[in-house]
Scaffold this motif. Structure first.
Motif, PDB file in Angstrom:
ATOM      1  N   VAL A 241      38.177  43.170  32.562  1.00 52.76           N
ATOM      2  CA  VAL A 241      39.951  43.934  32.105  1.00 52.76           C
ATOM      3  C   VAL A 241      39.945  44.259  30.945  1.00 52.76           C
ATOM      4  O   VAL A 241      40.238  44.318  30.307  1.00 52.76           O
TER       5      VAL A 241
ATOM      6  N   THR B 269      44.112  38.260  34.477  1.00 51.22           N
ATOM      7  CA  THR B 269      42.810  37.339  34.228  1.00 51.22           C
ATOM      8  C   THR B 269      42.490  36.243  35.181  1.00 51.22           C
ATOM      9  O   THR B 269      42.521  36.141  35.915  1.00 51.22           O
TER      10      THR B 269
ATOM     11  N   PHE C  52      42.139  48.780  35.470  1.00 53.34           N
ATOM     12  CA  PHE C  52      41.840  47.317  36.529  1.00 53.34           C
ATOM     13  C   PHE C  52      40.364  47.113  37.707  1.00 53.34           C
ATOM     14  O   PHE C  52      40.055  45.445  37.643  1.00 53.34           O
TER      15      PHE C  52
ATOM     16  N   TYR D  99      35.780  38.877  35.704  1.00 56.73           N
ATOM     17  CA  TYR D  99      36.642  40.116  35.759  1.00 56.73           C
ATOM     18  C   TYR D  99      37.581  39.766  34.232  1.00 56.73           C
ATOM     19  O   TYR D  99      36.904  40.873  33.487  1.00 56.73           O
TER      20      TYR D  99
END
Length: 271
Positions: free
Chosen positions: A78, A60, A206, A74
């Motif tokens: 993720v 992260t 990812f 993100y």
């Protein structure tokens, strides 16, 4: 003859045999054995506690800004992927524990007992499902602390985790089968890593596969881990993922039928 001697003689000469335990009772006993192993060797939980935290924080804050421009954005993308990757990675420990029992000779003793044969494996796999749930809970709790907000709410998270647990249970049968066949724990660890690392990293864990080269996309699109990640991500964020969900269910059932059958075959015929 004393009372103690008489009691001992009655105990060893009794002709009535104990009642054979039911399948559920036998499986529960082996599940309890696995839980006791965790109780006395708590370091076994390292992989389901520290490992998820390290991965989530590392990806992260190291790559979030570079990939999505924002760590918060993100994180929402993720976290479901790392959740799948983490739980998939720890499925190998089922086979490793079984391989240890074989090496120590405990396995042969279990096979000689008058019990339902699959109880040895079913009990261990049931406890491993608890390990997967612990890892998932830690991951999601940390995500909430960092700012993760699932668009489908708590219900979507529960459904996503349930689907992941079902897939992980089916995946465990592969390592259980290999745990019976492979001679050493190190060989089994190496084989599992050779399979799991490419599958987890060459997937949608990812990044969005559309950013990859065309030749790589073709592999990623048929990767089972990609289906699981997209299905879990869809359930958590409330997007349309019915196709991925059904594919994960089909894959999971196929793994159980194929590798569950092979595992029981090798289990019964292990020399």
């Amino acid at each position: 003859m004393s009372n103690h001697e008489e009691a001992f003689e009655n105990a060893i000469t009794v002709k009535k045999r104990p009642k054979k335990p039911s399948a559920l009772s036998a499986a529960s006993t082996f599940a309890w054995r696995a839980l006791l192993r965790i109780r006395y060797v708590p370091e076994q939980l390292f992989d389901v506690t520290v490992f998820p935290i390290i991965f989530l924080l590392m990806f992260t804050y190291l790559f979030g800004g570079a990939i999505s421009g924002s760590t918060g954005e993100y994180l929402d993308f993720v976290l479901p992927g790392i959740l799948v990757m983490t739980v998939a990675m720890i499925t190998m420990y089922t086979g490793l524990d079984l391989n240890k029992d074989i090496e120590k000779g405990v396995f042969d003793r279990f096979r000689s007992l008058p019990i339902w044969r699959p109880a040895v494996l079913v009990g261990a796999l049931s406890v491993d499902a608890v390990r997967y749930l612990i890892a998932s809970t830690i991951m999601i709790t940390l995500g909430y602390i960092l700012g993760f907000r699932p668009e489908a709410g708590f219900g979507g998270v529960v459904l996503g985790v349930a689907l992941l647990l079902f897939f992980s249970f089916s995946l465990s049968w592969i390592w259980t089968m290999l745990g019976i066949i492979v001679r050493t724990e190190k060989a089994l660890m190496a084989m599992s890593m050779m399979i799991l690392f490419p599958l987890t990293f060459l997937s949608s864990v990812f990044v969005d596969p559309t950013t990859m080269p065309n030749w790589l996309q073709k592999f990623v699109d048929i990767n089972p881990i990609t289906f699981v990640v997209d299905a879990v991500r869809g359930l958590i964020h409330g997007t349309d993922a019915i196709g991925d969900i059904m594919m994960v269910i089909y894959i999971s059932i196929g793994l159980i039928l194929v590798f569950g059958t092979l595992t029981m075959y090798f289990f019964k015929n292990k020399e």
